[in-house]
Design a protein around this motif. Structure first.
Motif, PDB file in Angstrom:
ATOM      1  N   THR A  88      -3.317  16.264  -2.966  1.00  0.00           N
ATOM      2  CA  THR A  88      -1.951  15.876  -2.600  1.00  0.00           C
ATOM      3  C   THR A  88      -1.759  15.903  -1.086  1.00  0.00           C
ATOM      4  O   THR A  88      -1.158  14.984  -0.507  1.00  0.00           O
ATOM      5  CB  THR A  88      -0.929  16.821  -3.256  1.00  0.00           C
ATOM      6  OG1 THR A  88      -1.105  16.791  -4.680  1.00  0.00           O
ATOM      7  CG2 THR A  88       0.493  16.396  -2.921  1.00  0.00           C
ATOM      8  N   ASP A  89      -2.286  16.949  -0.446  1.00  0.00           N
ATOM      9  CA  ASP A  89      -2.183  17.031   1.014  1.00  0.00           C
ATOM     10  C   ASP A  89      -2.903  15.865   1.683  1.00  0.00           C
ATOM     11  O   ASP A  89      -2.413  15.300   2.672  1.00  0.00           O
ATOM     12  CB  ASP A  89      -2.765  18.358   1.509  1.00  0.00           C
ATOM     13  CG  ASP A  89      -1.948  19.564   1.042  1.00  0.00           C
ATOM     14  OD1 ASP A  89      -0.760  19.361   0.702  1.00  0.00           O
ATOM     15  OD2 ASP A  89      -2.494  20.676   1.011  1.00  0.00           O
ATOM     16  N   LEU A  90      -4.063  15.510   1.137  1.00  0.00           N
ATOM     17  CA  LEU A  90      -4.809  14.372   1.680  1.00  0.00           C
ATOM     18  C   LEU A  90      -4.019  13.081   1.523  1.00  0.00           C
ATOM     19  O   LEU A  90      -3.949  12.258   2.450  1.00  0.00           O
ATOM     20  CB  LEU A  90      -6.162  14.259   0.966  1.00  0.00           C
ATOM     21  CG  LEU A  90      -7.057  13.081   1.395  1.00  0.00           C
ATOM     22  CD1 LEU A  90      -7.422  13.202   2.867  1.00  0.00           C
ATOM     23  CD2 LEU A  90      -8.315  13.025   0.524  1.00  0.00           C
ATOM     24  N   LEU A  91      -3.429  12.919   0.351  1.00  0.00           N
ATOM     25  CA  LEU A  91      -2.627  11.721   0.101  1.00  0.00           C
ATOM     26  C   LEU A  91      -1.413  11.662   1.025  1.00  0.00           C
ATOM     27  O   LEU A  91      -1.053  10.597   1.534  1.00  0.00           O
ATOM     28  CB  LEU A  91      -2.192  11.692  -1.363  1.00  0.00           C
ATOM     29  CG  LEU A  91      -1.420  10.454  -1.833  1.00  0.00           C
ATOM     30  CD1 LEU A  91      -2.211   9.180  -1.575  1.00  0.00           C
ATOM     31  CD2 LEU A  91      -1.073  10.569  -3.311  1.00  0.00           C
TER      32      LEU A  91
ATOM     33  N   GLY B 202       3.710   5.984  -5.271  1.00  0.00           N
ATOM     34  CA  GLY B 202       3.587   6.133  -6.719  1.00  0.00           C
ATOM     35  C   GLY B 202       2.535   7.172  -7.083  1.00  0.00           C
ATOM     36  O   GLY B 202       2.748   8.010  -7.978  1.00  0.00           O
ATOM     37  N   ALA B 203       1.395   7.112  -6.374  1.00  0.00           N
ATOM     38  CA  ALA B 203       0.345   8.105  -6.619  1.00  0.00           C
ATOM     39  C   ALA B 203       0.811   9.494  -6.228  1.00  0.00           C
ATOM     40  O   ALA B 203       0.491  10.478  -6.917  1.00  0.00           O
ATOM     41  CB  ALA B 203      -0.912   7.722  -5.829  1.00  0.00           C
ATOM     42  N   LEU B 204       1.585   9.586  -5.134  1.00  0.00           N
ATOM     43  CA  LEU B 204       2.079  10.896  -4.697  1.00  0.00           C
ATOM     44  C   LEU B 204       3.057  11.479  -5.717  1.00  0.00           C
ATOM     45  O   LEU B 204       3.028  12.688  -5.997  1.00  0.00           O
ATOM     46  CB  LEU B 204       2.761  10.762  -3.338  1.00  0.00           C
ATOM     47  CG  LEU B 204       3.269  12.049  -2.695  1.00  0.00           C
ATOM     48  CD1 LEU B 204       2.110  13.014  -2.470  1.00  0.00           C
ATOM     49  CD2 LEU B 204       3.998  11.756  -1.397  1.00  0.00           C
ATOM     50  N   ALA B 205       3.894  10.637  -6.282  1.00  0.00           N
ATOM     51  CA  ALA B 205       4.818  11.106  -7.310  1.00  0.00           C
ATOM     52  C   ALA B 205       4.054  11.646  -8.515  1.00  0.00           C
ATOM     53  O   ALA B 205       4.413  12.682  -9.100  1.00  0.00           O
ATOM     54  CB  ALA B 205       5.747   9.972  -7.743  1.00  0.00           C
TER      55      ALA B 205
ATOM     56  N   GLN C 291      -2.514  10.421   4.346  1.00  0.00           N
ATOM     57  CA  GLN C 291      -2.738   8.976   4.341  1.00  0.00           C
ATOM     58  C   GLN C 291      -1.415   8.215   4.386  1.00  0.00           C
ATOM     59  O   GLN C 291      -1.288   7.196   5.077  1.00  0.00           O
ATOM     60  CB  GLN C 291      -3.540   8.581   3.105  1.00  0.00           C
ATOM     61  CG  GLN C 291      -4.970   9.098   3.114  1.00  0.00           C
ATOM     62  CD  GLN C 291      -5.703   8.790   1.832  1.00  0.00           C
ATOM     63  OE1 GLN C 291      -5.087   8.426   0.820  1.00  0.00           O
ATOM     64  NE2 GLN C 291      -7.021   8.929   1.848  1.00  0.00           N
ATOM     65  N   ILE C 292      -0.422   8.721   3.654  1.00  0.00           N
ATOM     66  CA  ILE C 292       0.894   8.082   3.670  1.00  0.00           C
ATOM     67  C   ILE C 292       1.522   8.181   5.055  1.00  0.00           C
ATOM     68  O   ILE C 292       2.148   7.222   5.547  1.00  0.00           O
ATOM     69  CB  ILE C 292       1.811   8.713   2.606  1.00  0.00           C
ATOM     70  CG1 ILE C 292       1.324   8.342   1.211  1.00  0.00           C
ATOM     71  CG2 ILE C 292       3.259   8.259   2.793  1.00  0.00           C
ATOM     72  CD1 ILE C 292       2.106   8.987   0.085  1.00  0.00           C
TER      73      ILE C 292
ATOM     74  N   GLN D 142       0.820  -1.203   0.000  1.00  0.00           N
ATOM     75  CA  GLN D 142       0.000   0.000   0.000  1.00  0.00           C
ATOM     76  C   GLN D 142       0.860   1.262   0.000  1.00  0.00           C
ATOM     77  O   GLN D 142       0.537   2.248  -0.678  1.00  0.00           O
ATOM     78  CB  GLN D 142      -0.927  -0.007   1.220  1.00  0.00           C
ATOM     79  CG  GLN D 142      -1.979  -1.104   1.185  1.00  0.00           C
ATOM     80  CD  GLN D 142      -2.812  -1.146   2.447  1.00  0.00           C
ATOM     81  OE1 GLN D 142      -2.712  -0.272   3.294  1.00  0.00           O
ATOM     82  NE2 GLN D 142      -3.640  -2.172   2.574  1.00  0.00           N
ATOM     83  N   LEU D 143       1.955   1.213   0.762  1.00  0.00           N
ATOM     84  CA  LEU D 143       2.860   2.368   0.791  1.00  0.00           C
ATOM     85  C   LEU D 143       3.498   2.605  -0.566  1.00  0.00           C
ATOM     86  O   LEU D 143       3.647   3.759  -1.003  1.00  0.00           O
ATOM     87  CB  LEU D 143       3.932   2.158   1.862  1.00  0.00           C
ATOM     88  CG  LEU D 143       3.524   2.483   3.298  1.00  0.00           C
ATOM     89  CD1 LEU D 143       4.594   2.013   4.281  1.00  0.00           C
ATOM     90  CD2 LEU D 143       3.295   3.981   3.466  1.00  0.00           C
ATOM     91  N   ARG D 144       3.908   1.519  -1.240  1.00  0.00           N
ATOM     92  CA  ARG D 144       4.503   1.677  -2.577  1.00  0.00           C
ATOM     93  C   ARG D 144       3.494   2.292  -3.546  1.00  0.00           C
ATOM     94  O   ARG D 144       3.834   3.189  -4.335  1.00  0.00           O
ATOM     95  CB  ARG D 144       4.994   0.324  -3.090  1.00  0.00           C
ATOM     96  CG  ARG D 144       6.312  -0.134  -2.472  1.00  0.00           C
ATOM     97  CD  ARG D 144       6.917  -1.278  -3.263  1.00  0.00           C
ATOM     98  NE  ARG D 144       6.094  -2.470  -3.177  1.00  0.00           N
ATOM     99  CZ  ARG D 144       6.241  -3.410  -2.250  1.00  0.00           C
ATOM    100  NH1 ARG D 144       7.167  -3.268  -1.305  1.00  0.00           N
ATOM    101  NH2 ARG D 144       5.478  -4.484  -2.234  1.00  0.00           N
TER     102      ARG D 144
END
Length: 219
Positions: free
Chosen positions: A115-118, A45-48, A121-122, A39-41
């Motif tokens: 992005t801040d929400l993501l 990836g989504a954050l990038a 979550q990370i 999930q972290l990976r």
């Protein structure tokens, strides 16, 4: 039939072994950690991708703002030169790009909030992963202690003090016998040497007496 029974026994054993692995708390915890890592990976990836989109929109915003400023200057210049047609075209393009600029800014803010929400979550996933890491070490320590305690308990249950004492006494008696045997053999050796030495002295004295007798006869 024996072949099929053997196959069935092997399959049953494998099934129970698989169940044991599933019920192993360390294995279960490691599985949860692997799922979290996946999930972290995905989240990274989504954050990038979000960062890329942000940069892309920021670039579009900068270019559009520069174009709006340029068209505004062109409109002012055309107006000063009384060139209304050029002024109208510059103003029209300026208005179009201003609308585009406002839309891009709104979209950028929306993407920024996503992005801040993501990121939040990370952060939660990372904190959960770190917690599992700590709990895994504590769990392994507890299981090691539990296993060692169980092994000691089994050893203590199978331990027979009376049998151990008897074995120790037997070994001690055996050592005493060996020591006594060695002492006796040394004693016999010394005694026999002493006896031989006494006999030798007797012979010496006898020979000396004979020599004295021969001497007295000669005189």
């Amino acid at each position: 039939m024996s072949i099929f029974k053997r196959i069935r026994d092997i399959a049953t054993a494998d099934f129970h072994e698989a169940l044991d692995r599933l019920e192993d708390p360390v294995s279960m915890l490691k599985q949860h950690m692997r799922e979290l890592e996946q999930q972290l990976r995905k989240a990274h990836g989504a954050l990038a991708n979000q960062f890329y989109i942000e940069k892309k929109y920021q670039s579009i915003i900068n270019e559009t703002r520069n174009l709006v400023e340029k068209r505004s200057r062109q409109a002012e210049l055309a107006f000063e030169k009384e060139n209304d047609d050029i002024a109208r075209l510059a103003i029209e393009d300026k208005l179009v790009n201003e609308a585009k600029l406002n839309a891009c800014r709104e979209q950028y803010q929306l993407i920024k909030s996503q992005t801040d929400l993501l990121c939040g979550q990370i952060d939660k996933l990372s904190a959960a992963y770190e917690e599992l890491q700590t709990r895994k070490l504590a769990l392994i320590s507890r299981l090691n202690v539990a296993k060692a305690t169980a092994d000691i308990g089994k050893a203590a249950a199978s331990f027979n003090p009376e049998f151990t004492v008897q074995g120790f006494n037997k070994a001690e008696n055996q050592a005493l016998r060996l020591e006594a045997k060695a002492e006796a053999s040394q004693y016999g050796l010394v005694k026999s040497n002493s006896i031989d030495h006494v006999h030798l002295n007797d012979h010496v004295e006898a020979e000396l007496s004979k020599m004295k007798e021969r001497k007295s006869v000669t005189v």
